[in-house]
Motif scaffolding. Structure first.
Motif, PDB file in Angstrom:
ATOM      1  N   ARG A 179     -32.004 -81.288 -25.624  1.00 28.00           N
ATOM      2  CA  ARG A 179     -30.778 -81.474 -26.408  1.00 28.00           C
ATOM      3  C   ARG A 179     -30.776 -80.593 -27.660  1.00 28.00           C
ATOM      4  NH1 ARG A 179     -27.519 -85.121 -24.432  1.00 28.00           N
ATOM      5  NH2 ARG A 179     -28.301 -86.771 -23.062  1.00 28.00           N
ATOM      6  N   LYS A 180     -31.927 -80.500 -28.346  1.00 23.94           N
ATOM      7  CA  LYS A 180     -32.016 -79.609 -29.505  1.00 23.94           C
ATOM      8  C   LYS A 180     -31.759 -78.163 -29.109  1.00 23.94           C
ATOM      9  CE  LYS A 180     -35.368 -82.156 -32.346  1.00 23.94           C
ATOM     10  NZ  LYS A 180     -36.762 -82.110 -32.856  1.00 23.94           N
ATOM     11  N   LEU A 181     -32.218 -77.812 -27.910  1.00 27.55           N
ATOM     12  CA  LEU A 181     -32.054 -76.448 -27.418  1.00 27.55           C
ATOM     13  C   LEU A 181     -30.595 -76.117 -27.141  1.00 27.55           C
ATOM     14  CD1 LEU A 181     -33.512 -73.869 -26.224  1.00 27.55           C
ATOM     15  CD2 LEU A 181     -33.512 -75.075 -24.033  1.00 27.55           C
ATOM     16  N   MET A 182     -29.842 -77.101 -26.639  1.00 33.39           N
ATOM     17  CA  MET A 182     -28.524 -76.796 -26.074  1.00 33.39           C
ATOM     18  C   MET A 182     -27.337 -77.253 -26.915  1.00 33.39           C
ATOM     19  SD  MET A 182     -29.201 -75.202 -23.242  1.00 33.39           S
ATOM     20  CE  MET A 182     -27.739 -75.297 -22.201  1.00 33.39           C
ATOM     21  N   GLY A 235     -31.803 -62.499 -25.099  1.00 33.03           N
ATOM     22  CA  GLY A 235     -31.140 -63.339 -26.093  1.00 33.03           C
ATOM     23  C   GLY A 235     -31.018 -64.791 -25.687  1.00 33.03           C
ATOM     24  N   VAL A 236     -32.036 -65.340 -25.029  1.00 22.89           N
ATOM     25  CA  VAL A 236     -31.998 -66.731 -24.557  1.00 22.89           C
ATOM     26  C   VAL A 236     -32.903 -67.596 -25.436  1.00 22.89           C
ATOM     27  CG1 VAL A 236     -32.464 -68.272 -22.618  1.00 22.89           C
ATOM     28  CG2 VAL A 236     -31.575 -65.972 -22.188  1.00 22.89           C
ATOM     29  N   PRO A 237     -32.373 -68.652 -26.060  1.00 19.59           N
ATOM     30  CA  PRO A 237     -33.219 -69.539 -26.879  1.00 19.59           C
ATOM     31  C   PRO A 237     -34.239 -70.289 -26.018  1.00 19.59           C
ATOM     32  CG  PRO A 237     -30.876 -69.875 -27.327  1.00 19.59           C
ATOM     33  CD  PRO A 237     -30.957 -69.048 -26.096  1.00 19.59           C
ATOM     34  N   VAL A 238     -35.350 -70.685 -26.640  1.00 20.07           N
ATOM     35  CA  VAL A 238     -36.477 -71.280 -25.924  1.00 20.07           C
ATOM     36  C   VAL A 238     -36.782 -72.678 -26.441  1.00 20.07           C
ATOM     37  CG1 VAL A 238     -39.003 -71.100 -25.675  1.00 20.07           C
ATOM     38  CG2 VAL A 238     -37.574 -69.103 -25.279  1.00 20.07           C
ATOM     39  N   ALA A 239     -37.171 -73.559 -25.513  1.00 12.96           N
ATOM     40  CA  ALA A 239     -37.834 -74.815 -25.861  1.00 12.96           C
ATOM     41  C   ALA A 239     -39.290 -74.649 -25.460  1.00 12.96           C
ATOM     42  CB  ALA A 239     -37.199 -75.992 -25.134  1.00 12.96           C
ATOM     43  N   ALA A 240     -40.191 -74.744 -26.413  1.00 13.91           N
ATOM     44  CA  ALA A 240     -41.597 -74.363 -26.221  1.00 13.91           C
ATOM     45  C   ALA A 240     -42.413 -75.515 -25.632  1.00 13.91           C
ATOM     46  CB  ALA A 240     -42.197 -73.921 -27.552  1.00 13.91           C
ATOM     47  N   TRP A 241     -43.029 -75.221 -24.485  1.00 11.48           N
ATOM     48  CA  TRP A 241     -43.957 -76.149 -23.852  1.00 11.48           C
ATOM     49  C   TRP A 241     -45.145 -75.332 -23.340  1.00 11.48           C
ATOM     50  CZ3 TRP A 241     -42.219 -80.324 -19.745  1.00 11.48           C
ATOM     51  CH2 TRP A 241     -43.279 -81.180 -19.479  1.00 11.48           C
ATOM     52  N   LEU A 274     -37.074 -69.117 -33.700  1.00 10.70           N
ATOM     53  CA  LEU A 274     -36.357 -68.663 -32.513  1.00 10.70           C
ATOM     54  C   LEU A 274     -36.438 -69.679 -31.379  1.00 10.70           C
ATOM     55  CD1 LEU A 274     -37.461 -64.897 -32.352  1.00 10.70           C
ATOM     56  CD2 LEU A 274     -35.309 -65.834 -33.232  1.00 10.70           C
ATOM     57  N   ALA A 275     -37.131 -70.806 -31.602  1.00 12.28           N
ATOM     58  CA  ALA A 275     -37.335 -71.782 -30.534  1.00 12.28           C
ATOM     59  C   ALA A 275     -37.391 -73.184 -31.111  1.00 12.28           C
ATOM     60  CB  ALA A 275     -38.629 -71.466 -29.773  1.00 12.28           C
ATOM     61  N   VAL A 276     -37.215 -74.174 -30.221  1.00 10.87           N
ATOM     62  CA  VAL A 276     -37.427 -75.583 -30.568  1.00 10.87           C
ATOM     63  C   VAL A 276     -38.686 -76.045 -29.847  1.00 10.87           C
ATOM     64  CG1 VAL A 276     -34.979 -76.041 -30.900  1.00 10.87           C
ATOM     65  CG2 VAL A 276     -36.007 -76.437 -28.653  1.00 10.87           C
ATOM     66  N   GLU A 277     -39.103 -77.245 -30.170  1.00 13.92           N
ATOM     67  CA  GLU A 277     -40.350 -77.761 -29.613  1.00 13.92           C
ATOM     68  C   GLU A 277     -40.097 -78.807 -28.542  1.00 13.92           C
ATOM     69  OE1 GLU A 277     -44.407 -80.122 -31.088  1.00 13.92           O
ATOM     70  OE2 GLU A 277     -42.779 -79.705 -32.510  1.00 13.92           O
TER      71      GLU A 277
END
Length: 481
Positions: free
Chosen positions: A435-438, A381-387, A406-409
């Motif tokens: 910042r978008k992630l958190m 259940g951990v959100p992702v920032a995709a790289w 389910l993720a940000v970029e």
């Protein structure tokens, strides 16, 4: 007495494919005590730790699973990563044939079939020679499977020139996606290289010949893609995931020995507030040079968030090799960075990823979007920032960010050529993604969606769940044969 059946699994070389293969083997022998499994392991020439890794995996495996390490092959031409992997696999074909034949000689139960990795479709010929069924274990998701099947059809049946998509603004409609896919940005880079495209789409063609496909996903995560596969000419599809090794020893390093660093990482996390730490880790082949490491460091310092960063040295340009840890990370980071951030962050080399993602202090994951890592983040259940970096990771990032929310970029279309280097992402862009992630309302809503997906992933494997029932159908087919 009930007849016993034996399956031989042939994973692609590399730890990522091996780990998920062991997990599906465990599920199978746990489900039916009349089934046993042998896993044939091919070693990469530069991988010196296979024996210790197999020893570690064997310790957690069930009694009905056996491991056979095939003889190491070392002479390979200097070529692209995809062709290199193909050469490694082809060179083991005779070894596979001999190993499977030896199983018959030593009195193993009835051979019910060969289960070959998505990149090991050449081994289907061995199954044909032995007059046994072949199945494919597709270690990525249903959308990636649907994409390569559709591309193979576009090229071979509709005579589409896929090379024309490179650098174009074309957006393609794929049955496995709801949204149009910008081809140049998100198709695997191999599609634009003649040799890579030929090899990748030949796998798709061979996959159609098999009796069935085990896919490391669950229907609730990719309902559209799973449903689309039958219309794309796939044989029987069995979504059996998420296959994640959540019980892996969390305090051991990559060599399988006790790692003091593993203890220290988890002790440090124990001292941090819940959901406060950003974890950065980029997979088995994920490394950054000094310039990019500096940008990441600046982004972390500017954001002010607690962080745990697995920083690794990239492969040498022009060579196919695994990343290594920096002897002294301070040498590639901004002067004074480690001192200034000592109170809020840690920079490490290798990381016990599963143990970290499962820790309550982790609030977000800056990830390469490899499929194993994707399923692990969903499980916990951990959100992702995709790289993303390479292979199908751009496609996974598109699915996580655009299709599933389910993720940000950070940079979804980032590509790192394993032999030629990569492009560059600035500190401001990285900081913006973190910042978008958190923070903010959208981050809260995304966290809620990821938690819901986590619950669905666990239910899928429980008795009566979608993956539980799908695995039962596969076992029934194997037993019937």
């Amino acid at each position: 007495m009930s007849t016993k059946s034996h399956l031989v699994f042939i994973p692609s070389p590399g730890l990522g494919h091996l780990v998920s293969t062991v997990e599906i083997a465990k599920l199978l022998v746990d489900r039916d005590d009349r089934l046993s499994v042998t896993i044939l392991i091919m070693e990469l020439p530069f991988d010196s730790e296979v024996d210790s890794r197999v020893e570690s995996l064997s310790a957690s495996a069930a009694a009905g699973i056996r491991f056979v390490i095939l003889p190491r092959q070392n002479a390979f031409p200097d070529t692209s990563p995809v062709a290199f992997l193909t050469h490694v696999i082809e060179s083991h074909k005779a070894d596979v044939r001999e190993a499977v034949t030896d199983l018959h000689r030593c009195g193993s139960p009835r051979l019910a079939g060969l289960v070959v990795d998505m990149f090991c479709t050449t081994m289907i010929e061995v199954a044909s020679e032995l007059s046994v069924p072949s199945y494919v274990f597709f270690t990525s998701g249903a959308a990636a499977l649907g994409l390569i099947l559709h591309l193979q059809s576009l090229q071979d049946e509709h005579h589409m020139d896929l090379t024309g998509l490179e650098g174009s603004d074309a957006e393609l409609d794929f049955p496995c996606f709801e949204n149009p896919l910008p081809a140049a940005k998100f198709l695997p880079a191999e599609i634009f290289i003649n040799e890579g495209r030929r090899l990748l789409l030949s796998h798709a063609l061979r996959i159609r010949e098999t009796r069935g496909i085990l896919v490391n996903t669950f229907t609730e995560l990719e309902p559209r893609a799973v449903e689309a596969l039958s219309g794309l000419g796939a044989p029987a599809v069995y979504p059996v995931g998420p296959l994640v090794n959540i019980k892996v020893e969390s305090k051991k390093g990559p060599e399988g020995n006790n790692s003091l660093q593993g203890f220290e990482i988890l002790e440090w996390l124990d001292q941090q507030p819940d959901a406060s730490v950003v974890f950065l880790c980029f997979g088995s082949f994920g490394g950054f040079d000094e310039d990019q490491a500096n940008e990441i460091a600046r982004a972390l310092e500017q954001s002010g968030y607690r962080f745990l960063w697995s920083l690794r040295r990239p492969p040498t340009k022009g060579k196919v090799e695994a990343p290594s840890d920096y002897a002294n990370p301070a040498e590639v980071l901004p002067e004074g960075f480690l001192d200034r951030t000592a109170g809020i962050g840690r920079v490490i080399g290798w990381a016990p990823q599963v143990a970290i993602l499962g820790h309550p202090a982790i609030g977000g994951f800056v990830s390469h979007c490899g499929w194993n890592s994707t399923l692990e983040t969903i499980w916990f259940g951990v959100p992702v920032a995709a790289w993303p970096q390479y292979a199908e990771q751009q496609l996974n990032a598109f699915e996580l960010v655009v299709e599933l929310s389910l993720a940000v970029e950070i940079k979804m279309d980032y590509r790192r050529d394993l032999t030629k280097g990569s492009n560059f992402v600035t500190a401001d862009k990285i900081e913006g993604g973190i910042r978008k992630l958190m923070e903010g309302d959208e981050a809260g809503e995304r966290r809620k969606k990821v938690k819901e997906a986590s619950e669905k992933s666990r239910k899928a494997l429980m008795e009566g769940g979608s993956s539980y029932l799908s695995l039962a159908r596969f076992v029934e087919d194997v037993r019937r044969r």
